[in-house]
Design a protein around this motif. Structure first.
Motif, short mmCIF file in Angstrom:
data_model
loop_
_atom_site.label_atom_id
_atom_site.label_comp_id
_atom_site.label_asym_id
_atom_site.label_seq_id
_atom_site.Cartn_x
_atom_site.Cartn_y
_atom_site.Cartn_z
N ASP A 53 1.17 -1.49 -0.23
CA ASP A 53 -0.12 -0.37 -0.07
C ASP A 53 0.94 1.39 0.18
OD1 ASP A 53 -2.57 -1.09 0.10
OD2 ASP A 53 -2.98 -1.70 2.64
N LYS A 56 2.33 2.40 -3.29
CA LYS A 56 1.63 2.66 -4.42
C LYS A 56 0.86 3.72 -4.20
CE LYS A 56 -1.55 -2.44 -5.04
NZ LYS A 56 -2.72 -3.04 -5.07
N SER A 60 2.04 7.34 -6.34
CA SER A 60 1.21 7.63 -7.27
C SER A 60 1.41 9.52 -6.58
CB SER A 60 -0.42 7.98 -6.28
OG SER A 60 -0.98 6.34 -6.03
#
Length: 78
Positions: A53, A56, A60
């Motif tokens: 997580d 990710k 981003s």
């Protein structure tokens, strides 16, 4: 953290994710065990999920920052 550390973590997460394919039955068993916090090596699996997580989110953020820098550079050249 340095950008290179984030890249290494991201590469590790993708490498670990590609190590083993689960069957549908294994996925269901894992989901049920996860819901009940009863999976083998629960803490390690939770840590790996958290790292995934974070990778990710870092990806981003990097894409967003790169877009902003691109816009700033474009405005500066005009």
């Amino acid at each position: 953290m340095k950008f290179s550390y984030l890249l290494m973590i991201g590469a590790s997460v993708f490498a670990l994710a590609a190590c083993e394919k689960q069957t549908t039955g294994e996925k269901i068993t894992d989901k049920v065990g996860d819901a009940m916090d009863n999976r083998p090596h629960e803490k390690a699996k939770d840590a790996a999920e958290d790292i995934g997580d974070a990778a990710k989110d870092a990806g981003s953020a990097i894409k967003e920052e790169a877009g902003e820098l691109k816009d700033k550079a474009k405005d500066a050249t005009n």
